[in-house]
Scaffold this active site. Structure first.
Site, PDB file in Angstrom:
ATOM      1  CG  ASP A 186      -1.945   0.455   1.294  1.00 20.17           C
ATOM      2  OD1 ASP A 186      -2.764   1.226   0.456  1.00 20.17           O
ATOM      3  OD2 ASP A 186      -1.464   2.398   2.020  1.00 20.17           O
ATOM      4  CD  GLU A 229      -4.347   4.538  -0.904  1.00 24.80           C
ATOM      5  OE1 GLU A 229      -5.546   4.479  -1.836  1.00 24.80           O
ATOM      6  OE2 GLU A 229      -5.000   5.075   0.227  1.00 24.80           O
TER       7      GLU A 229
END
Lengths: 316, 201
Positions: A186, A229
């Site tokens: 991430d 993300e």
């Protein structure tokens, strides 16, 4: 209407070819459709061997094909899907399709007189349209299938396809008791990046991340965008040590060099979680949640690092 | 409506099929120049779901060819020919083609058409009928279970009369299964034909 009906008046108006052969494969008759498309008069071809009039026919194949009609008295068929055409005939859409010859469905039917087989009737249907639309459909289906798998922004697999692939690899690894590792990462402080530099910058970082990581992976690895993300990498046939190496390369590839956005250098990094399949994982979702927990720990331990929960229980 | 055949009808149909099998096997043997064995058929009434289930027990990885047939007196249906992958390699040889003369798909279609039409032509003669056929179509040659292929077919019927016949060509270690399906609308018609034949005896 009365009197004797002349059937040729009807057959001559058909948009299909009718070709009548005797048992030695000489041409007995054909309808207007063929006369026009071959551009020869019936008188000129009558009695000629079919291979002399249509030299493009695969002779041995044709003879064997017709043998089943003669010996068994049954029809036989030849579809454009297997053989685009048998007879090299022009078609009526030379401008709007890319096919050179008329696509055909051919039927070979026994022709009987007084219960005795005396010839073979070949029906030739023009299916150029069907063929054309079918290939267009196939092409569209292929594009759709691709679009269905790919994340529009990063051009890597989307979540749905990635998860299906993980499910398959999970089942395979369980069946063959082979190794399987999962990496999830991430981007750190991504929201801040978006807030400070705008979404275009955020998008650029996502694209750059996908591209850098893709170049590190093997063909068998499955790389996808899990959400916003967050990304996932399925590593088949990979143990914990191997996966850790990959994870380190991924982490480094992301944080080692900044991107340039509107003249500014922008650094970014990722936190990485890793898990390797063991007997405690009953479903692939178990593997995801372990990896996710490791990722969470990597975040809470200061970001830009790799974390594994099981066995080593370490953060690098 | 009850579609079941009564015992006499079932026996009669079985006998008609047996005779047709014998003659078909003889014709095929002469054409293919090798012995063709047809096993005793099974005749059942199946539902759409039952059909996928009954075919699912067979092996994975198959090809299936479908060919429709229709005759007088409302006799109509669909023949499915089911192949295992290992068998599809031997068809060209069996049919007497050279290896590069035609694709595997074409071989599957050719042999299917021959098996279906030979049997049904003889069967039609038995019931004083005459069959016409649609061009055979390869339904799927993908890897995977047949039941998945079947689910993709849109079944426009609830019940069908199903006749299973297995073809074996031992010289070529070739095997395939022919499944004749007569949808419910045509079952009544075939019963009428059978009843007429029974009366004549």
């Amino acid at each position: 209407m009365n009197g004797e009906i002349e059937l040729s008046q009807v057959t001559d108006q058909l948009n299909s070819g009718i070709l009548l052969l005797d048992l030695q494969l000489n041409i007995v008759s054909w309808n207007r459709f063929l006369a026009v498309h071959v551009n020869q008069k019936l008188e000129d071809v009558k009695g000629k061997l079919i291979f002399d009039v249509f030299p493009e026919l695969p002779q041995r194949w044709f003879e064997r094909k017709v043998a089943s009609v003669i010996q068994l008295g049954t029809p036989t068929y030849c579809s454009w899907e297997q053989r685009h055409h048998l007879f090299e005939l022009p078609h009526t859409r030379p401008i709007t399709t890319d096919s050179h010859f008329m696509a055909q469905n051919c039927s070979f039917l026994p022709y009987e007189q007084e219960g005795k087989l005396v010839g073979i009737c070949v029906l030739i249907e023009d299916v150029t349209d069907v063929c054309h639309y079918q290939s267009q459909l196939k092409e569209t289906m292929k594009q759709l299938e691709l679009a269905n798998r790919i994340d529009g922004l990063t051009r890597i697999y989307n979540r749905k396809y990635w998860e299906e692939a993980l499910g398959k690899e999970f089942a395979r690894a369980q069946r063959y008791t082979s190794e399987l590792s999962l990496i999830m990462f991430d981007l750190d402080h991504f929201k801040k990046l978006n807030d400070n530099y705008g979404h275009q910058c955020g998008d650029l970082v996502l694209i750059e991340t996908a591209s850098r990581v893709s170049s590190l992976l093997r063909d068998a690895d499955v790389f996808g965008r899990y959400g916003g993300e967050e990304f996932g990498i399925v590593l088949p046939q990979t143990d914990q040590i191997g996966a850790l190496e990959v994870a380190e390369r991924v982490r480094a590839a992301i944080s080692n060099s900044p991107i340039i956005f509107e003249g500014k250098k922008i650094s970014f990094s990722a936190s990485v979680g890793l898990a390797t399949l063991n007997s405690e994982h009953k479903r692939y979702e178990d593997l995801i949640s372990e990896t996710d927990s490791a990722l969470y720990r990597a975040k809470s331990s200061g970001r830009d690092q790799i974390c594994i929960l099981q066995k080593f229980n370490k953060c690098s | 409506m009850a579609y079941e055949l009564n015992e006499d009808q079932q026996d009669c149909l079985q006998e008609l099929i047996n005779v047709a099998m014998g003659q078909a096997s003889d014709q095929l043997a002469r054409y293919l120049d090798t012995f063709v064995f047809l096993t005793v058929p099974s005749i059942d009434l199946v539902s759409g779901k039952g059909l996928s289930d009954s075919l699912e027990t067979t092996e994975e990885s198959m090809a299936m060819v479908s060919q429709g047939f229709f005759g007088y007196e409302g006799i109509r249906g669909e023949a499915l020919l089911v192949y295992k992958h290992e068998d599809s390699d031997r068809i060209g040889d069996l049919l007497g083609y050279e290896p590069d003369e035609l694709s595997v798909e074409e071989q599957l279609i050719d042999i299917s058409s021959i098996l279906t039409t030979t049997f049904l032509n003889v069967f039609a003669t038995q019931i004083e009928n005459q069959m016409s056929y649609s061009a055979p179509k390869l339904i799927s040659e993908m890897q995977g279970k047949l039941s998945e292929h079947l689910k993709q077919l849109s079944f426009d019927w609830d019940m069908a009369l199903k006749v299973n016949i297995n073809y074996q060509v031992t010289d070529y270690s070739f095997n395939c299964e022919m499944v004749l399906l007569i949808p419910e609308a045509a079952i009544e018609n075939i019963k009428t034909v059978i009843d007429r034949i029974l009366e004549e005896y």
